[in-house]
Design an enzyme around this catalytic site. Structure first.
Site, PDB file in Angstrom:
ATOM      1  N   CYS A 241      10.372  -0.329 -14.707  1.00 18.05           N
ATOM      2  CA  CYS A 241      11.227  -0.168 -15.890  1.00 18.05           C
ATOM      3  C   CYS A 241      10.357  -0.242 -17.150  1.00 18.05           C
ATOM      4  CB  CYS A 241      12.321  -1.227 -15.930  1.00 18.05           C
ATOM      5  SG  CYS A 241      13.218  -1.423 -14.372  1.00 18.05           S
ATOM      6  N   CYS A 242       9.338   0.626 -17.207  1.00 15.47           N
ATOM      7  CA  CYS A 242       8.238   0.450 -18.158  1.00 15.47           C
ATOM      8  C   CYS A 242       8.527   0.919 -19.576  1.00 15.47           C
ATOM      9  CB  CYS A 242       6.993   1.155 -17.644  1.00 15.47           C
ATOM     10  SG  CYS A 242       7.111   2.968 -17.614  1.00 15.47           S
ATOM     11  N   ALA A 243       9.467   1.853 -19.762  1.00 15.59           N
ATOM     12  CA  ALA A 243       9.703   2.399 -21.106  1.00 15.59           C
ATOM     13  C   ALA A 243      10.291   1.322 -22.032  1.00 15.59           C
ATOM     14  CB  ALA A 243      10.643   3.595 -21.012  1.00 15.59           C
ATOM     15  N   GLY A 245       7.154   1.305 -23.261  1.00 16.18           N
ATOM     16  CA  GLY A 245       5.746   1.356 -22.941  1.00 16.18           C
ATOM     17  C   GLY A 245       4.862   0.281 -23.516  1.00 16.18           C
ATOM     18  N   GLY A 246       5.396  -0.652 -24.267  1.00 14.59           N
ATOM     19  CA  GLY A 246       4.547  -1.686 -24.843  1.00 14.59           C
ATOM     20  C   GLY A 246       3.777  -2.473 -23.803  1.00 14.59           C
ATOM     21  N   ASP A 262       9.799   4.473 -14.531  1.00 11.41           N
ATOM     22  CA  ASP A 262      11.055   4.375 -15.249  1.00 11.41           C
ATOM     23  C   ASP A 262      11.976   5.482 -14.752  1.00 11.41           C
ATOM     24  OD1 ASP A 262      11.909   2.694 -17.891  1.00 11.41           O
ATOM     25  OD2 ASP A 262      12.947   4.618 -17.844  1.00 11.41           O
ATOM     26  N   ASP A 304      10.171  -6.136 -16.112  1.00  9.98           N
ATOM     27  CA  ASP A 304      10.926  -6.435 -17.332  1.00  9.98           C
ATOM     28  C   ASP A 304      12.252  -5.705 -17.157  1.00  9.98           C
ATOM     29  OD1 ASP A 304      11.900  -7.011 -19.803  1.00  9.98           O
ATOM     30  OD2 ASP A 304      10.350  -5.975 -20.933  1.00  9.98           O
ATOM     31  N   CYS A 357      15.031  -9.684 -21.795  1.00 11.07           N
ATOM     32  CA  CYS A 357      15.219 -10.050 -23.210  1.00 11.07           C
ATOM     33  C   CYS A 357      16.681 -10.449 -23.422  1.00 11.07           C
ATOM     34  CB  CYS A 357      14.800  -8.916 -24.140  1.00 11.07           C
ATOM     35  SG  CYS A 357      15.647  -7.340 -23.848  1.00 11.07           S
TER      36      CYS A 357
END
Length: 420
Positions: A241-243, A245-246, A262, A304, A357
């Site tokens: 779930c990388c987007a 991209g940070g 993603d 994440d 988050c």
């Protein structure tokens, strides 16, 4: 008083910005859209970046202080306005401009009443004039909605002070060794190596270092999950779930061989753009993170996970009003599936980091309690000064932490090893 973006004219913007703000708030409160999603349609036809920024600022402050603005409105009306009445919506925007963005009352009235063409303009004018004559003020700390208070309980008193103003701008540096240099060049401060914090008000693209990819925008709390994996030294990591991209950028800059996955092709395009700007490399895969299979096993997996994002309430105050228990339950079910699959992609001795988050325990602590791997407790040395791990060795941040430095987003983070 919220600081007005520096690039805006000192003169109040015209009617298009206010009309856009009304459309934007309606999309959030009536249709349950996120601010980010609603902006595309609500800001259509507005070409001036200053007008777009002002519309977003008005709505952001109205949502941040919604409960308190409604209390002021109700104090000046004989009969309560319906929650979805257009007059209430317009008054919320008018009061947010006056009390939070320092817009002169005459400008608020001149543009606000135009939003009620054919509606109860006299009522809105009367309410605003009454409150103006009374010289009302907002409390120092915003009052949170009842359902948020019911969920968060005692945590509300700690979180709420961190929501009083929009957050500063956090940057993550490609080269942590250059922290002092970039803090000096940008006129910012640093709360840990590889981090620079700036005051709001300057367009990101206009800042030194943007074009050459020396940094990217990322809240300090959002940078912690990738930091907890340490230096890559050529090892493999899967960023699920990388987007946007940070964390992918962080991991690549730390020497990991990164596979970023993603489900959204559009969001992966943003990751590609950020990789190109920074000169970093990663293999990107579009797939469902719950079912994606590969024969490869990774030295580390960073999950994440998608969540309700209630921890981002200081920058996305819409979550205070949109998110209910149904959203939390649905997300928790998705997170549980993702956590199980993430464990299956680790090689023996590998490390798993899970993060959301969210401020909801159902999406954080409750998920971590189900993981059967060997805990790898986080230590104070892993975290910014002033942030301590929980007794379990997990990380729980919220917007009220580091308030003297501008706060940070709410995150839950936990870390484990797969026994060799």
């Amino acid at each position: 008083m919220a600081q007005r973006p520096a690039f805006l004219s000192s003169d109040p913007a015209g009617l298009p910005a206010r009309r856009a703000a009304l459309r934007l708030m309606d999309a959030v409160l009536r249709r349950g859209e996120t601010l980010d999603v609603a902006e595309h349609a609500a800001l259509q036809g507005i070409r001036n970046p200053a007008d777009k920024a002002l519309a977003r600022a008005i709505v952001g402050e109205a949502l941040r202080w919604l409960v308190d603005l409604d209390a002021l409105i109700d104090s000046a009306t004989r009969m309560p306005l319906a929650p979805d009445a257009k007059a209430r919506a317009v008054l919320r925007l008018m009061l947010a401009q006056w009390l939070r963005l320092d817009t002169p009352p005459h400008a608020v009235v001149a543009t606000g009443l135009e939003l009620l063409d054919g509606g109860p303009r006299r009522l809105a004018h009367g309410v605003f004039s009454t409150l103006n004559k009374q010289a009302v003020t907002l409390p120092q700390v915003p009052t949170l909605p009842d359902r948020v208070q019911a969920r968060w309980g005692a945590l509300v008193a700690e979180v709420a002070p961190g929501l009083a103003s929009p957050p500063p701008l956090d940057l993550t540096l490609k080269d942590p060794a250059a922290t002092a240099e970039w803090a000096g060049r940008l006129g910012g401060t640093s709360l840990m190596p590889g981090h620079v914090r700036l005051a709001r008000g300057t367009r990101v693209e206009d800042l030194a270092g943007y074009a050459e990819g020396a940094w990217w925008v990322q809240d300090l709390a959002a940078s912690l999950p990738a930091r907890l994996l340490g230096p890559g030294e050529g090892r493999s990591v899967l960023d699920l779930c990388c987007a946007p991209g940070g964390k992918t950028l962080q991991l690549a800059a730390a020497g990991w061989q990164v596979t970023g996955l993603d489900s959204s092709a559009k969001r992966l395009q943003r990751v590609e753009q950020n990789l190109a700007r920074t000169g970093l490399a990663a293999d990107l895969v579009q797939a469902d993170a719950r079912t994606w299979g590969t024969a490869e096993r990774f030295d580390a997996v960073l999950l994440d996970a998608p969540c309700t994002a209630t921890g981002t309430c200081r920058r996305h105050p819409d979550v205070l009003h949109r998110i209910g228990q149904g959203h939390i339950t649905d997300m928790a079910a998705l997170q549980a599936d993702l956590l199980v699959h993430a464990q299956s992609l680790l090689r023996p001795g590998g490390m798993l980091v899970y993060a959301t988050c969210s401020l909801e325990p159902q999406e954080g602590e409750a998920q971590a309690a189900t993981v059967p791997l060997t805990p790898a407790p986080v230590t104070e040395q892993d975290l910014p000064a002033g942030i301590a791990p929980t007794p379990e060795g997990w990380v729980r941040t919220h917007p009220g932490m580091l308030a003297q430095h501008g706060g940070l987003d709410g995150f839950f983070i936990a870390r484990w090893h797969l026994s060799a």
